[in-house]
Motif scaffolding. Structure first.
Motif, PDB file in Angstrom:
ATOM      1  N   VAL A 275       1.123  -0.820  -0.122  1.00 21.80           N
ATOM      2  CA  VAL A 275      -0.350  -0.069  -0.106  1.00 21.80           C
ATOM      3  C   VAL A 275       0.593   1.500  -0.172  1.00 21.80           C
ATOM      4  O   VAL A 275       0.764   1.781  -1.085  1.00 21.80           O
ATOM      5  N   GLU A 276       1.933   1.220   0.956  1.00 24.38           N
ATOM      6  CA  GLU A 276       3.064   2.421   0.727  1.00 24.38           C
ATOM      7  C   GLU A 276       3.161   3.050  -0.665  1.00 24.38           C
ATOM      8  O   GLU A 276       3.698   4.076  -0.877  1.00 24.38           O
ATOM      9  N   ALA A 277       3.793   1.295  -1.368  1.00 29.68           N
ATOM     10  CA  ALA A 277       4.233   1.480  -2.986  1.00 29.68           C
ATOM     11  C   ALA A 277       3.750   2.449  -3.277  1.00 29.68           C
ATOM     12  O   ALA A 277       3.512   2.884  -5.048  1.00 29.68           O
ATOM     13  N   LEU A 278       2.079   2.648  -3.360  1.00 29.29           N
ATOM     14  CA  LEU A 278       1.486   2.375  -3.821  1.00 29.29           C
ATOM     15  C   LEU A 278       1.809   4.543  -4.567  1.00 29.29           C
ATOM     16  O   LEU A 278       1.657   5.240  -3.953  1.00 29.29           O
ATOM     17  N   PRO A 279       1.448   4.281  -5.887  1.00 31.44           N
ATOM     18  CA  PRO A 279       1.901   6.443  -6.139  1.00 31.44           C
ATOM     19  C   PRO A 279       0.485   7.249  -5.569  1.00 31.44           C
ATOM     20  O   PRO A 279      -0.422   6.509  -6.424  1.00 31.44           O
ATOM     21  N   ASP A 280       0.762   7.913  -5.434  1.00 32.22           N
ATOM     22  CA  ASP A 280      -0.412   9.106  -5.105  1.00 32.22           C
ATOM     23  C   ASP A 280      -0.935   9.584  -6.489  1.00 32.22           C
ATOM     24  O   ASP A 280      -0.395  10.106  -7.503  1.00 32.22           O
ATOM     25  N   PRO A 281      -2.455   9.362  -6.398  1.00 33.90           N
ATOM     26  CA  PRO A 281      -2.774  10.003  -7.866  1.00 33.90           C
ATOM     27  C   PRO A 281      -2.517  11.138  -8.190  1.00 33.90           C
ATOM     28  O   PRO A 281      -2.639  11.891  -9.460  1.00 33.90           O
ATOM     29  N   GLU A 282      -2.291  12.275  -7.137  1.00 36.01           N
ATOM     30  CA  GLU A 282      -1.889  13.621  -7.928  1.00 36.01           C
ATOM     31  C   GLU A 282      -1.037  14.119  -7.908  1.00 36.01           C
ATOM     32  O   GLU A 282      -0.039  14.876  -8.750  1.00 36.01           O
ATOM     33  N   LEU A 283       0.276  13.441  -6.807  1.00 40.73           N
ATOM     34  CA  LEU A 283       1.322  13.391  -7.097  1.00 40.73           C
ATOM     35  C   LEU A 283       2.229  12.263  -7.321  1.00 40.73           C
ATOM     36  O   LEU A 283       2.593  11.748  -6.735  1.00 40.73           O
ATOM     37  N   PRO A 284       2.277  11.665  -8.918  1.00 38.19           N
ATOM     38  CA  PRO A 284       2.926  10.327  -8.438  1.00 38.19           C
ATOM     39  C   PRO A 284       3.887  10.355  -8.917  1.00 38.19           C
ATOM     40  O   PRO A 284       4.668   9.216  -8.616  1.00 38.19           O
ATOM     41  N   MET A 285       4.481  11.478  -8.749  1.00 42.44           N
ATOM     42  CA  MET A 285       5.921  11.158  -8.550  1.00 42.44           C
ATOM     43  C   MET A 285       6.688  10.340  -6.971  1.00 42.44           C
ATOM     44  O   MET A 285       7.359   9.987  -6.891  1.00 42.44           O
ATOM     45  N   ILE A 286       5.627  10.559  -6.075  1.00 41.57           N
ATOM     46  CA  ILE A 286       5.718   9.520  -4.111  1.00 41.57           C
ATOM     47  C   ILE A 286       5.007   8.838  -4.548  1.00 41.57           C
ATOM     48  O   ILE A 286       3.626   8.915  -5.087  1.00 41.57           O
ATOM     49  N   THR A 287       5.731   8.405  -3.135  1.00 35.41           N
ATOM     50  CA  THR A 287       4.318   7.215  -3.059  1.00 35.41           C
ATOM     51  C   THR A 287       3.687   7.150  -1.820  1.00 35.41           C
ATOM     52  O   THR A 287       3.481   8.593  -0.821  1.00 35.41           O
ATOM     53  N   LEU A 288       2.638   7.203  -1.120  1.00 36.98           N
ATOM     54  CA  LEU A 288       1.660   7.361  -0.222  1.00 36.98           C
ATOM     55  C   LEU A 288       1.718   7.208   1.128  1.00 36.98           C
ATOM     56  O   LEU A 288       1.819   7.975   2.020  1.00 36.98           O
ATOM     57  N   GLY A 289       3.431   6.209   0.490  1.00 39.73           N
ATOM     58  CA  GLY A 289       4.074   5.734   2.182  1.00 39.73           C
ATOM     59  C   GLY A 289       5.597   7.189   2.143  1.00 39.73           C
ATOM     60  O   GLY A 289       4.834   8.000   3.511  1.00 39.73           O
ATOM     61  N   GLU A 290       5.665   7.940   1.204  1.00 37.81           N
ATOM     62  CA  GLU A 290       6.219   8.529   1.206  1.00 37.81           C
ATOM     63  C   GLU A 290       5.659  10.070   1.490  1.00 37.81           C
ATOM     64  O   GLU A 290       5.933  11.177   2.142  1.00 37.81           O
TER      65      GLU A 290
END
Length: 227
Positions: free
Chosen positions: A14-29
């Motif tokens: 889950v933490e490795a999933l990309p953020d939909p609005e900021l795809p350069m970072i993951t949800l974990g980051e």
């Protein structure tokens, strides 16, 4: 695989999933995944905190997490929206901040850190005094300029105390000795690193971003909005 190892595997994916609005970072980051555990009824639950209430990416993130749960064998898994404590940009990891800066996006500075606290000290060599208001400047031998959002007092003697608001830039000369100045209350520019930045527009590329302008390199850049 133990139950704990299984839950940890779910969280890692889950933490490795990309953020939909900021795809350069993951949800974990981004720091929005708060928890992953087994609930009392035996179902795996993932706790997710949106960057702000009403974020348009909430449905997409929720669906992506549910897909990970199903893929990990937890078709009955759940996503729990944890609204308290609220998300803050301080939760963005150092790696996430580096990736944002590489794409020209600046997260806000931590206002509680030593580098950005609202009281700085200036050591100079000879007494003088000046009081400035927004948009004014006060001369201290070679040059002293103070830009603030609110009234600023500058008392210069053997030891100078400058009380400042959220953003201040100070350049000072010295009377007979070296000058030490603590600076940097603006959000650092991702292009040149200058902290002499100021608001440009409340509207950015996404609802969680605003636009700032750098007075040093004159670039305009988006900034993650603090909640």
């Amino acid at each position: 695989m133990t139950a704990r190892e299984d839950v940890d595997r779910v969280r890692a994916r889950v933490e490795a999933l990309p953020d939909p609005e900021l795809p350069m970072i993951t949800l974990g980051e981004l720091g929005v995944i708060r928890s992953a555990d087994t609930a009392g009824d035996g179902c795996v639950e993932v706790g997710f905190t949106p960057t702000f209430l009403g974020c348009p990416a909430i449905p997409a993130i929720t669906e992506a997490i549910e897909e990970v749960l199903r893929d990990c064998g937890h078709s009955d898994g759940r996503v729990r929206h944890e609204l308290t404590p609220a998300w803050t940009p301080d939760l963005i990891t150092p790696t996430g901040r580096e990736k944002l800066a590489a794409h020209g996006i600046a997260p806000p500075v931590d206002r509680n850190s030593t580098e950005t606290r609202s009281r700085i000290s200036v050591e100079i060599g000879s007494p003088t005094s000046a009081e400035t208001r927004p948009g004014t400047s006060a001369g201290v031998r070679d040059r002293t300029s103070v830009e603030t959002r609110s009234r600023t007092s500058v008392e210069t003697g053997d030891r100078t105390s400058v009380e400042i608001g959220d953003r201040t830039s100070v350049e000072t000369g010295a009377f007979g000795g070296p000058t030490s100045v603590g600076l940097g209350l603006g959000t650092p520019c991702p292009h040149c690193g200058s902290q002499d930045t100021r608001p440009h527009s409340s509207f950015g590329p996404t609802r969680c971003q605003s636009m700032l302008r750098c007075a040093e390199c004159r670039e305009i850049f988006p900034c993650i909005t603090a909640t």
